[in-house]
Design a protein around this motif. Structure first.
Motif, mmCIF file in Angstrom:
data_model
loop_
_atom_site.group_PDB
_atom_site.id
_atom_site.type_symbol
_atom_site.label_atom_id
_atom_site.label_comp_id
_atom_site.label_asym_id
_atom_site.label_seq_id
_atom_site.Cartn_x
_atom_site.Cartn_y
_atom_site.Cartn_z
ATOM 1 N N LEU A 90 0.608 -1.228 0.136
ATOM 2 C CA LEU A 90 0.099 0.026 0.044
ATOM 3 C C LEU A 90 0.886 1.337 -0.034
ATOM 4 O O LEU A 90 0.516 2.129 -0.738
ATOM 5 C CB LEU A 90 -1.018 -0.161 1.208
ATOM 6 N N ASP A 91 1.898 1.170 0.738
ATOM 7 C CA ASP A 91 2.955 2.209 0.645
ATOM 8 C C ASP A 91 3.618 2.395 -0.821
ATOM 9 O O ASP A 91 3.828 3.532 -1.224
ATOM 10 C CB ASP A 91 3.924 2.101 1.782
ATOM 11 N N LEU A 92 3.715 1.374 -1.148
ATOM 12 C CA LEU A 92 4.476 1.329 -2.725
ATOM 13 C C LEU A 92 3.500 2.064 -3.609
ATOM 14 O O LEU A 92 4.181 2.883 -4.697
ATOM 15 C CB LEU A 92 4.593 -0.196 -3.088
ATOM 16 N N ILE A 93 2.147 1.854 -3.674
ATOM 17 C CA ILE A 93 1.243 2.397 -4.685
ATOM 18 C C ILE A 93 0.737 3.745 -4.137
ATOM 19 O O ILE A 93 -0.328 4.175 -4.806
ATOM 20 C CB ILE A 93 0.290 1.366 -5.067
ATOM 21 N N VAL A 103 11.120 1.694 -9.059
ATOM 22 C CA VAL A 103 12.101 0.865 -9.511
ATOM 23 C C VAL A 103 13.233 1.709 -10.454
ATOM 24 O O VAL A 103 14.408 1.477 -10.320
ATOM 25 C CB VAL A 103 11.624 -0.183 -10.325
ATOM 26 N N ALA A 104 12.525 2.313 -11.489
ATOM 27 C CA ALA A 104 13.315 3.067 -12.039
ATOM 28 C C ALA A 104 14.329 4.458 -11.623
ATOM 29 O O ALA A 104 15.370 4.623 -11.671
ATOM 30 C CB ALA A 104 12.432 3.964 -13.368
ATOM 31 N N ARG A 106 13.139 -2.562 1.295
ATOM 32 C CA ARG A 106 12.122 -3.362 2.004
ATOM 33 C C ARG A 106 11.458 -4.297 1.150
ATOM 34 O O ARG A 106 10.798 -5.333 1.257
ATOM 35 C CB ARG A 106 11.120 -2.517 2.780
ATOM 36 N N ILE A 107 11.261 -3.761 -0.475
ATOM 37 C CA ILE A 107 10.723 -4.582 -1.307
ATOM 38 C C ILE A 107 11.647 -4.620 -2.601
ATOM 39 O O ILE A 107 12.194 -3.559 -2.826
ATOM 40 C CB ILE A 107 9.448 -3.739 -1.872
ATOM 41 N N GLY A 108 11.766 -5.486 -3.050
ATOM 42 C CA GLY A 108 12.672 -5.816 -3.998
ATOM 43 C C GLY A 108 12.100 -5.321 -5.632
ATOM 44 O O GLY A 108 11.193 -5.274 -5.398
ATOM 45 N N ALA A 167 8.490 -5.552 -7.052
ATOM 46 C CA ALA A 167 7.611 -4.323 -7.041
ATOM 47 C C ALA A 167 6.955 -4.427 -8.607
ATOM 48 O O ALA A 167 6.152 -3.804 -8.714
ATOM 49 C CB ALA A 167 8.658 -3.069 -7.013
ATOM 50 N N LEU A 168 7.930 -4.858 -9.530
ATOM 51 C CA LEU A 168 7.560 -4.939 -10.915
ATOM 52 C C LEU A 168 6.297 -5.867 -11.091
ATOM 53 O O LEU A 168 5.360 -5.654 -11.862
ATOM 54 C CB LEU A 168 8.738 -5.258 -11.774
#
Length: 300
Positions: free
Chosen positions: A24-27, A79-80, A100-102, A106-107
Motif C-alpha cells: 500500500l505504501d508502494l502504490i 524501480v526506475a 524493503r521491497i525488491g 515491485a515490478l
C-alpha cells in the motif's frame, strides 16, 4: 524493576499484514491526489464523449482503471528511480529505495495491477483496448526520460492525459480530433503542477544530476507554471465550449482560474512547503472543471 518490565511485549502484526502495508505504501494508497489528477480529466472526457451520463459500466471501468494504472505506474517509477531516490530526503524511505521491497517484487505488483486494469478495458470497445497498449508504453517510458530529456514533465503530460482518448474510444469507438486537442490542453496542466512538484526537490535533483522542468526553466519557473495554467484553461475552454458551453461550465472555469491565482501566491517564494501544497491540492482544479462540465450537460 519498573512496571513496564512486567508488561508483555506488544503483539507483532502478522507477516501478511506487514507485506500488505508495504504494498500500500508502494502504490501511495494514502496519497490519493495522484490518481485524482488523472481521474478528473478522464471523467470530463467520458462525459463529453457520451454527451452526459456515460453509464455505470464505463464509470466503474475508468475510475477503477485510473486507480490501478496510477498504482502500477508508482511501482515502475520507484524501480526506475531507486538510485536517485535514496539521495532525496522526501523519497529515501520508499519501499523499493529502502530495500524493503525488491525490484522484481515491485515490478510483479505493478504488472498484476496493470493486468487487472487491462481486464477492465477488455469489457469496453476494441478501440479502447488497442489504445491501452500505447497508454502503457508511455507510462513505462516516462520514468527513464529524467535521464536524458530536459523537461520529462512533458512526457508525463502525455501519460497522465491518455485517459482522454481512451474515454472517447470506449464510448464512440474512435478517437476524434477533439480528444487529441483535449490531451494537449491537459498536458499543459500536467506541466504546471508537476513543475511545482519538481520545484520541491530542485536542490536535491541538481546535486544528483536528474533533469526536471524546474531546473530547465530556472528563474522563469514561476512564470512558466502560470503560463502553463493559462494555456490549459484557454485551450480546454475553447475546445469544450462548442459542446458544453454555458453558465455551469463557465462557473467551473472561473473556479479553476481562482485556484491558479491562489497557487501563484503559494509558489511565488519557491518554498518547499508552498510548492508541495500547490501540487498536492491541484486535483481541485480538475474537479472544478469536471463539475462545471457535468452540471452543464445535465442541467443545460
Amino acid at each position: 524493576m519498573q512496571a513496564t518490565d512486567l508488561m508483555p511485549p506488544a503483539p507483532r502484526r502478522p507477516a501478511w499484514r506487514e507485506r500488505l502495508a508495504l504494498y500500500l505504501d508502494l502504490i501511495r494508497w494514502d496519497r490519493p491526489a495522484g490518481w485524482l489528477l488523472l481521474l478528473w480529466p478522464t471523467l470530463s472526457a467520458l462525459w463529453l464523449a457520451a454527451g452526459g451520463w456515460p453509464g455505470w459500466h464505463l464509470l466503474i471501468v475508468f475510475v477503477a482503471g485510473t486507480i490501478l494504472m496510477r498504482s502500477a505506474g508508482c511501482c515502475v517509477n520507484d524501480v526506475a528511480d531507486r538510485d536517485f531516490d535514496r539521495h532525496v530526503k522526501r523519497t529515501a524511505q520508499r519501499p523499493v529505495t529502502s530495500g524493503r521491497i525488491g525490484t522484481r517484487e515491485a515490478l510483479a505488483v505493478g504488472a498484476a495491477l496493470a493486468l487487472v486494469a487491462f481486464a477492465l478495458v477488455l469489457t469496453t470497445h476494441p478501440a479502447a483496448v488497442a489504445w491501452s497498449f500505447a497508454a502503457l508504453a508511455v507510462a513505462v517510458f516516462y520514468p527513464y526520460t529524467k535521464r536524458f530529456f530536459a523537461m520529462p514533465q512533458a512526457v508525463l503530460g502525455v501519460a497522465f492525459s491518455f485517459g482522454i482518448p481512451m474515454a472517447f474510444a470506449a464510448v464512440r469507438g474512435e478517437v476524434p480530433v477533439l480528444a487529441w486537442g483535449l490531451l494537449l490542453a491537459n498536458a499543459f496542466w500536467v506541466l504546471a503542477y508537476d513543475t511545482e512538484y519538481a520545484m520541491v526537490d530542485r536542490d536535491d535533483d541538481l546535486r544528483i544530476g536528474i533533469r526536471t522542468s524546474a531546473i530547465t526553466l530556472g528563474r522563469w519557473d514561476v512564470a512558466a507554471v502560470l503560463a502553463f495554467y493559462a494555456l490549459h484553461l484557454l485551450l480546454w475552454t475553447a475546445l469544450v465550449w462548442p459542446h458544453a458551453g454555458g453558465p455551469w461550465f463557465a462557473a467551473g472555469v472561473v473556479a479553476a482560474a481562482a485556484q491558479v491565482l491562489w497557487h501563484a501566491r503559494l509558489i511565488r517564494e519557491r518554498t518547499r512547503e508552498g510548492c508541495f501544497r500547490a501540487f498536492r491540492l491541484n486535483h481541485w482544479l480538475g474537479a472544478a472543471l469536471f463539475a462545471g462540465l457535468a452540471l452543464q450537460l445535465a442541467l443545460g
